[in-house]
Motif scaffolding. Structure first.
Motif, PDB file in Angstrom:
ATOM      1  N   PHE A   1       0.839  -1.195   0.000  1.00 36.36           N
ATOM      2  CA  PHE A   1       0.000   0.000   0.000  1.00 36.36           C
ATOM      3  C   PHE A   1       0.875   1.246   0.000  1.00 36.36           C
ATOM      4  N   VAL A   2       0.431   2.246  -0.763  1.00 36.56           N
ATOM      5  CA  VAL A   2       1.142   3.523  -0.808  1.00 36.56           C
ATOM      6  C   VAL A   2       0.278   4.649  -0.243  1.00 36.56           C
ATOM      7  N   ALA A   3      -0.937   4.816  -0.802  1.00 37.03           N
ATOM      8  CA  ALA A   3      -1.786   5.933  -0.383  1.00 37.03           C
ATOM      9  C   ALA A   3      -3.217   5.645  -0.792  1.00 37.03           C
ATOM     10  N   LYS A   4      -4.154   6.300  -0.085  1.00 31.71           N
ATOM     11  CA  LYS A   4      -5.570   6.151  -0.394  1.00 31.71           C
ATOM     12  C   LYS A   4      -6.281   7.481  -0.227  1.00 31.71           C
ATOM     13  N   ILE A   5      -7.319   7.672  -1.035  1.00 29.46           N
ATOM     14  CA  ILE A   5      -8.177   8.840  -0.888  1.00 29.46           C
ATOM     15  C   ILE A   5      -9.621   8.381  -0.997  1.00 29.46           C
ATOM     16  N   ILE A   6     -10.463   8.891  -0.103  1.00 32.51           N
ATOM     17  CA  ILE A   6     -11.880   8.535  -0.125  1.00 32.51           C
ATOM     18  C   ILE A   6     -12.658   9.636  -0.843  1.00 32.51           C
ATOM     19  N   PRO A   7     -13.916   9.373  -1.222  1.00 31.99           N
ATOM     20  CA  PRO A   7     -14.672  10.402  -1.955  1.00 31.99           C
ATOM     21  C   PRO A   7     -14.755  11.742  -1.232  1.00 31.99           C
ATOM     22  N   ALA A   8     -14.780  11.718   0.090  1.00 37.10           N
ATOM     23  CA  ALA A   8     -14.854  12.976   0.841  1.00 37.10           C
ATOM     24  C   ALA A   8     -13.523  13.715   0.868  1.00 37.10           C
TER      25      ALA A   8
ATOM     26  N   TYR B   1      -1.612   7.531   4.109  1.00 38.04           N
ATOM     27  CA  TYR B   1      -0.326   7.231   3.478  1.00 38.04           C
ATOM     28  C   TYR B   1       0.425   6.159   4.260  1.00 38.04           C
ATOM     29  N   SER B   2       1.252   5.417   3.550  1.00 41.55           N
ATOM     30  CA  SER B   2       2.178   4.532   4.241  1.00 41.55           C
ATOM     31  C   SER B   2       3.289   5.383   4.852  1.00 41.55           C
ATOM     32  N   ASP B   3       3.896   4.861   5.888  1.00 43.40           N
ATOM     33  CA  ASP B   3       4.951   5.617   6.573  1.00 43.40           C
ATOM     34  C   ASP B   3       6.132   5.900   5.642  1.00 43.40           C
ATOM     35  N   SER B   4       6.381   5.014   4.697  1.00 40.72           N
ATOM     36  CA  SER B   4       7.551   5.161   3.831  1.00 40.72           C
ATOM     37  C   SER B   4       7.430   6.317   2.848  1.00 40.72           C
ATOM     38  N   VAL B   5       6.208   6.804   2.598  1.00 38.84           N
ATOM     39  CA  VAL B   5       6.032   7.886   1.626  1.00 38.84           C
ATOM     40  C   VAL B   5       5.473   9.157   2.247  1.00 38.84           C
ATOM     41  N   LYS B   6       5.083   9.088   3.506  1.00 35.00           N
ATOM     42  CA  LYS B   6       4.465  10.238   4.162  1.00 35.00           C
ATOM     43  C   LYS B   6       5.424  11.425   4.126  1.00 35.00           C
TER      44      LYS B   6
END
Length: 115
Positions: free
Chosen positions: A46-53, A58-63
């Motif tokens: 997993f890298v990142a996610k965005i919800i409709p709202a 973010y994963s810690d490695s890319v934050k």
């Protein structure tokens, strides 16, 4: 459901890339969309996610280096990647979470970070 991922390429360490995931209108409006990546020989992560709202995760490695966002005008989710490191190399996939615990994956776009 057809997700179209694009924007990968070769970049030097410290550089930037912006990935795009184009989604069907109904999927974009109603479902969470995430980015995952898979390096050679490794499991998909997993890298990142965005919800409709608009809430993001973010994963810690890319934050602090990556930013996920949505453009409602063109039904596209972006992943802005800054300060890239060789460890960010891999195939990047976007995924939509569908009702009934189903998922739909895009075809992947390759990111290579190398000098």
């Amino acid at each position: 459901v057809q997700l179209q991922a694009s924007g990968g390429g070769l970049v030097q360490p410290g550089g930037s890339l912006r990935l795009a995931c184009a989604a069907p209108i109904s999927i974009f409006r109603l479902n969470d969309i995430s980015w995952y990546r898979q390096a050679p020989g490794n499991q998909r992560e997993f890298v990142a996610k965005i919800i409709p709202a608009g809430t993001t995760t973010y994963s810690d490695s890319v934050k602090g280096r990556f930013t996920i966002s949505r453009d409602r005008a063109i039904y596209t989710v972006f992943l802005q990647m800054n300060n890239l490191e060789p460890e960010d190399t891999g195939m990047y996939y976007c995924k939509a979470d569908l009702p009934g615990f189903r998922s739909s994956w895009g075809q992947g776009t390759l990111v290579t970070v190398s000098s």
